[in-house]
Design a protein around this motif. Structure first.
Motif, PDB file in Angstrom:
ATOM      1  N   CYS A  31      48.432   6.498 -26.897  1.00  0.00           N
ATOM      2  CA  CYS A  31      47.610   5.782 -27.877  1.00  0.00           C
ATOM      3  C   CYS A  31      46.431   5.078 -27.214  1.00  0.00           C
ATOM      4  O   CYS A  31      45.391   4.878 -27.845  1.00  0.00           O
ATOM      5  CB  CYS A  31      48.468   4.775 -28.639  1.00  0.00           C
ATOM      6  SG  CYS A  31      49.617   5.573 -29.795  1.00  0.00           S
ATOM      7  N   LYS A  32      46.571   4.721 -25.969  1.00  0.00           N
ATOM      8  CA  LYS A  32      45.471   4.063 -25.261  1.00  0.00           C
ATOM      9  C   LYS A  32      44.319   5.024 -25.003  1.00  0.00           C
ATOM     10  O   LYS A  32      43.174   4.605 -24.822  1.00  0.00           O
ATOM     11  CB  LYS A  32      45.978   3.491 -23.931  1.00  0.00           C
ATOM     12  CG  LYS A  32      46.916   2.299 -24.097  1.00  0.00           C
ATOM     13  CD  LYS A  32      47.457   1.843 -22.750  1.00  0.00           C
ATOM     14  CE  LYS A  32      48.445   0.694 -22.922  1.00  0.00           C
ATOM     15  NZ  LYS A  32      49.040   0.274 -21.628  1.00  0.00           N
ATOM     16  N   PRO A  35      41.178   8.331 -29.578  1.00  0.00           N
ATOM     17  CA  PRO A  35      40.157   7.622 -30.364  1.00  0.00           C
ATOM     18  C   PRO A  35      40.764   6.918 -31.569  1.00  0.00           C
ATOM     19  O   PRO A  35      41.756   7.380 -32.149  1.00  0.00           O
ATOM     20  CB  PRO A  35      39.216   8.748 -30.810  1.00  0.00           C
ATOM     21  CG  PRO A  35      39.428   9.833 -29.824  1.00  0.00           C
ATOM     22  CD  PRO A  35      40.865   9.761 -29.411  1.00  0.00           C
ATOM     23  N   GLU A  36      40.147   5.816 -31.978  1.00  0.00           N
ATOM     24  CA  GLU A  36      40.679   4.981 -33.055  1.00  0.00           C
ATOM     25  C   GLU A  36      40.951   5.762 -34.331  1.00  0.00           C
ATOM     26  O   GLU A  36      41.968   5.579 -34.989  1.00  0.00           O
ATOM     27  CB  GLU A  36      39.708   3.833 -33.371  1.00  0.00           C
ATOM     28  CG  GLU A  36      39.769   2.692 -32.391  1.00  0.00           C
ATOM     29  CD  GLU A  36      38.916   1.516 -32.850  1.00  0.00           C
ATOM     30  OE1 GLU A  36      38.615   1.429 -34.062  1.00  0.00           O
ATOM     31  OE2 GLU A  36      38.539   0.698 -32.005  1.00  0.00           O
ATOM     32  N   HIS A  37      40.028   6.646 -34.727  1.00  0.00           N
ATOM     33  CA  HIS A  37      40.158   7.328 -36.013  1.00  0.00           C
ATOM     34  C   HIS A  37      41.321   8.317 -36.043  1.00  0.00           C
ATOM     35  O   HIS A  37      41.692   8.805 -37.110  1.00  0.00           O
ATOM     36  CB  HIS A  37      38.852   8.042 -36.375  1.00  0.00           C
ATOM     37  CG  HIS A  37      38.515   9.203 -35.483  1.00  0.00           C
ATOM     38  ND1 HIS A  37      37.962   9.047 -34.226  1.00  0.00           N
ATOM     39  CD2 HIS A  37      38.661  10.541 -35.673  1.00  0.00           C
ATOM     40  CE1 HIS A  37      37.778  10.228 -33.684  1.00  0.00           C
ATOM     41  NE2 HIS A  37      38.193  11.157 -34.539  1.00  0.00           N
ATOM     42  N   LEU A  39      44.346   7.479 -34.616  1.00  0.00           N
ATOM     43  CA  LEU A  39      45.580   6.712 -34.433  1.00  0.00           C
ATOM     44  C   LEU A  39      46.393   6.565 -35.727  1.00  0.00           C
ATOM     45  O   LEU A  39      47.619   6.482 -35.678  1.00  0.00           O
ATOM     46  CB  LEU A  39      45.249   5.318 -33.895  1.00  0.00           C
ATOM     47  CG  LEU A  39      44.832   5.245 -32.421  1.00  0.00           C
ATOM     48  CD1 LEU A  39      44.409   3.822 -32.077  1.00  0.00           C
ATOM     49  CD2 LEU A  39      45.959   5.697 -31.513  1.00  0.00           C
ATOM     50  N   GLU A  40      45.696   6.549 -36.853  1.00  0.00           N
ATOM     51  CA  GLU A  40      46.382   6.248 -38.114  1.00  0.00           C
ATOM     52  C   GLU A  40      47.524   7.208 -38.449  1.00  0.00           C
ATOM     53  O   GLU A  40      48.617   6.764 -38.832  1.00  0.00           O
ATOM     54  CB  GLU A  40      45.369   6.219 -39.262  1.00  0.00           C
ATOM     55  CG  GLU A  40      45.865   5.480 -40.499  1.00  0.00           C
ATOM     56  CD  GLU A  40      46.192   4.018 -40.213  1.00  0.00           C
ATOM     57  OE1 GLU A  40      47.115   3.497 -40.860  1.00  0.00           O
ATOM     58  OE2 GLU A  40      45.532   3.413 -39.341  1.00  0.00           O
ATOM     59  N   PHE A  60      47.754  -0.812 -32.421  1.00  0.00           N
ATOM     60  CA  PHE A  60      47.175  -0.397 -33.702  1.00  0.00           C
ATOM     61  C   PHE A  60      46.478  -1.544 -34.440  1.00  0.00           C
ATOM     62  O   PHE A  60      45.904  -1.335 -35.500  1.00  0.00           O
ATOM     63  CB  PHE A  60      48.269   0.200 -34.591  1.00  0.00           C
ATOM     64  CG  PHE A  60      48.833   1.492 -34.057  1.00  0.00           C
ATOM     65  CD1 PHE A  60      48.216   2.702 -34.345  1.00  0.00           C
ATOM     66  CD2 PHE A  60      49.957   1.506 -33.252  1.00  0.00           C
ATOM     67  CE1 PHE A  60      48.728   3.895 -33.858  1.00  0.00           C
ATOM     68  CE2 PHE A  60      50.470   2.691 -32.753  1.00  0.00           C
ATOM     69  CZ  PHE A  60      49.857   3.897 -33.052  1.00  0.00           C
ATOM     70  N   LEU A  62      43.607  -3.079 -34.645  1.00  0.00           N
ATOM     71  CA  LEU A  62      42.220  -2.911 -34.223  1.00  0.00           C
ATOM     72  C   LEU A  62      41.275  -3.582 -35.222  1.00  0.00           C
ATOM     73  O   LEU A  62      41.588  -3.701 -36.404  1.00  0.00           O
ATOM     74  CB  LEU A  62      41.897  -1.417 -34.129  1.00  0.00           C
ATOM     75  CG  LEU A  62      42.794  -0.614 -33.181  1.00  0.00           C
ATOM     76  CD1 LEU A  62      42.576   0.873 -33.385  1.00  0.00           C
ATOM     77  CD2 LEU A  62      42.535  -1.007 -31.737  1.00  0.00           C
ATOM     78  N   SER A  64      38.830  -2.474 -36.708  1.00  0.00           N
ATOM     79  CA  SER A  64      38.423  -1.569 -37.783  1.00  0.00           C
ATOM     80  C   SER A  64      39.486  -1.411 -38.873  1.00  0.00           C
ATOM     81  O   SER A  64      39.218  -0.831 -39.929  1.00  0.00           O
ATOM     82  CB  SER A  64      38.108  -0.187 -37.201  1.00  0.00           C
ATOM     83  OG  SER A  64      39.238   0.337 -36.522  1.00  0.00           O
ATOM     84  N   ARG A  65      40.690  -1.920 -38.642  1.00  0.00           N
ATOM     85  CA  ARG A  65      41.776  -1.726 -39.608  1.00  0.00           C
ATOM     86  C   ARG A  65      41.513  -2.516 -40.882  1.00  0.00           C
ATOM     87  O   ARG A  65      41.191  -3.691 -40.860  1.00  0.00           O
ATOM     88  CB  ARG A  65      43.112  -2.140 -38.987  1.00  0.00           C
ATOM     89  CG  ARG A  65      44.293  -2.004 -39.946  1.00  0.00           C
ATOM     90  CD  ARG A  65      45.623  -2.163 -39.248  1.00  0.00           C
ATOM     91  NE  ARG A  65      45.885  -1.034 -38.389  1.00  0.00           N
ATOM     92  CZ  ARG A  65      46.337   0.130 -38.815  1.00  0.00           C
ATOM     93  NH1 ARG A  65      46.554   0.331 -40.111  1.00  0.00           N
ATOM     94  NH2 ARG A  65      46.565   1.113 -37.982  1.00  0.00           N
ATOM     95  N   CYS A  88      42.387  -8.359 -36.728  1.00  0.00           N
ATOM     96  CA  CYS A  88      41.973  -7.492 -37.843  1.00  0.00           C
ATOM     97  C   CYS A  88      41.157  -8.278 -38.885  1.00  0.00           C
ATOM     98  O   CYS A  88      41.639  -8.540 -39.997  1.00  0.00           O
ATOM     99  CB  CYS A  88      43.203  -6.862 -38.506  1.00  0.00           C
ATOM    100  SG  CYS A  88      44.301  -5.985 -37.383  1.00  0.00           S
TER     101      CYS A  88
END
Length: 367
Positions: A31-32, A35-37, A39-40, A60, A62, A64-65, A88
Motif C-alpha cells: 500500500c505504501k 498510487p492513492e486512487h 487504494l480504495e 488509508f 489520506l 483526499s478521502r 481527512c
C-alpha cells in the motif's frame, strides 16, 4: 477488454486478500507503493474480510478521502480513530457504528478536523455521550463539523440521554435527519425540544419506551386545520414505533402538515380518533404504518377519505379490522396506493380482499 498492467497487478493483490493468502506486513508494504486512487478497492476488500488493523487504517487515512465506513465491531484503538479528524479534512461521510473504542474524544477530534462533514453514523457506540457534541467541552478548538452536519444517527447509544437535542438545536442548523431510536435513556421532557429545530425533515424516535404524550404537549393545537401558532414544522418523516403516546399526541402532532411518512407501529395507545385527526390535518401522507395498533374500520375509512396521496399502508396485526374497512379502501379514490400489508388480519376475508383489485396501481399485497 484488455486489462492494463496496473489493473492486472491490482486484481492480483485483491485476489490474494480474498483467499486469505497474505500477511499484514506484505499488505502494508504494498500500500505504501500503490498510487492513492488505486487504494480504495484494496481497502474495501480488507474491510469485507475484517482484517483492518490500526497500522493498515493509517495507510488509508489520506487527505483526499471523502467517505469512510469502518468494519463493524473492530478493535481499532481510540488513538488511531482520532487520526481520522487530523488526516481527512475533506471527509463528508463517516460511519463508525459498532466501533467499540469510539468515545467522546474521537467524535470531537472528527468534528474539529472535518469542516464539511455531512453524514455521521455512531450507532451502538456505547461510550458516546451527549457531551460529544458539546462546544463547551472543546474550548480551544471549535467543532466546525457540527456546522455542516445534515444527518446524525445515534441508534442504540445507551448513554445518550437527550440533552444532546438542545446542543444540536443550537449548533447544527443544517440538520435534516436525526436517528435517536433505541436510546433508552431519553426522556419525553427532552424530546419536545426536537420539534423546535427549523430544518429537521426526518426524525426516528422508535423503540424509546419513555416517549409519551408529554413529548408533544408543547406543540400548537390544530382546530379545523388552523394552527394557533402560524409557524409549522417542516418535518416530513416521523417514526414513533413502540412508544407510549396516545390520541392526545396525535391531536398535537396534527400541526405537522408537511408529513409524508408516519410510523406508529406497536403504539397501543393510538385509536381511531387519533388516526382521524392525523389524516385530516396531514393530507400529504404517502406512507402510514399502523402495524399492531388497536384501530378499527373507522380509522381505515378515514385514511381512505383523506389520504389521497397514499402509496404504502401497513395494517398488519390490526385484529379488529373486517371486510367493511377493506372494501371501503378498495372502492376509494386512492389512485396512488401501490403497497398494502394485511399480515395476520384475521377479521379480513377473501370477500374484502377482492375489492382491492379496483385500486388502479396496486402492485403488492402482503397477507
Amino acid at each position: 477488454m484488455v486489462l492494463s498492467l496496473v489493473d492486472l497487478c491490482l486484481k492480483a493483490v485483491i485476489n490474494l486478500i480474498e483467499i486469505g493468502n497474505f500477511n499484514h506486513k506484505l499488505i502494508n508494504d504494498l500500500c505504501k507503493q500503490i498510487p492513492e486512487h488505486l487504494l480504495e478497492p484494496i481497502f474495501d476488500v480488507l474491510q469485507e474480510k475484517g482484517v483492518v488493523t490500526d497500522v493498515t487504517l493509517m495507510l488509508f487515512l489520506l487527505p483526499s478521502r471523502t467517505k469512510l465506513s469502518l468494519p463493524y465491531k473492530n478493535n481499532i484503538k481510540n488513538s488511531t480513530l482520532k487520526q481520522i479528524g487530523y488526516n481527512c479534512p475533506y471527509l463528508y461521510q463517516l460511519d463508525l457504528s459498532d466501533c467499540v473504542q469510539v468515545s467522546n474524544s474521537v467524535v470531537r477530534a472528527v468534528l474539529q478536523g472535518c469542516p464539511i462533514l455531512s453524514d455521521l453514523k455512531l450507532n451502538r457506540c456505547h461510550r458516546v455521550t451527549d457531551a460529544a457534541f458539546d462546544m463547551t467541552q472543546s474550548p480551544f478548538q471549535t467543532l466546525v463539523g457540527c456546522l455542516s452536519l445534515e444527518a446524525i444517527s445515534l441508534q442504540g447509544c445507551p448513554q445518550i440521554t437527550g440533552e444532546i437535542v438542545t446542543t444540536l438545536n443550537k449548533i447544527c442548523g443544517n440538520l435534516k435527519y436525526l436517528n435517536l431510536s433505541q436510546c433508552k435513556q431519553i426522556a419525553s421532557t427532552v424530546i419536545k425540544h426536537v420539534f423546535e429545530h427549523h430544518h429537521l425533515l426526518n426524525l426516528n424516535l422508535a423503540f424509546i419506551g419513555s416517549v409519551s404524550d408529554e413529548a408533544f404537549l408543547s406543540m400548537p393545537i390544530v382546530v379545523s386545520n388552523l394552527c394557533v401558532n402560524s409557524r409549522r414544522s417542516p418535518l416530513r418523516k416521523l417514526n414513533l414505533g413502540q412508544s407510549e403516546i396516545t390520541d392526545i399526541s396525535m391531536f398535537r402532532m396534527a400541526y405537522l402538515s408537511a408529513l409524508v411518512e408516519i410510523r406508529l407501529q406497536w403504539c397501543h395507545g393510538i385509536t381511531d380518533t387519533g388516526i382521524e385527526a392525523l389524516t385530516i390535518n396531514c393530507p400529504n401522507l404517502r406512507l402510514i404504518d399502523l402495524k399492531s395498533c388497536l384501530i378499527t374500520n373507522r380509522a381505515v375509512i378515514s385514511i381512505a377519505k383523506c389520504s389521497k396521496y397514499l402509496v404504502s399502508l401497513d395494517l398488519s396485526w390490526c385484529s379488529q379490522l373486517t371486510d367493511e374497512g377493506i372494501e371501503y379502501l378498495g372502492l376509494s379514490n386512492l389512485s396512488k396506493l401501490e403497497h398494502i400489508l394485511l399480515v395476520w388480519c384475521s377479521g379480513v376475508t377473501e370477500k374484502g380482499l377482492q375489492t382491492l383489485k379496483y385500486l388502479p396501481v396496486l402492485k403488492k399485497l402482503e397477507l
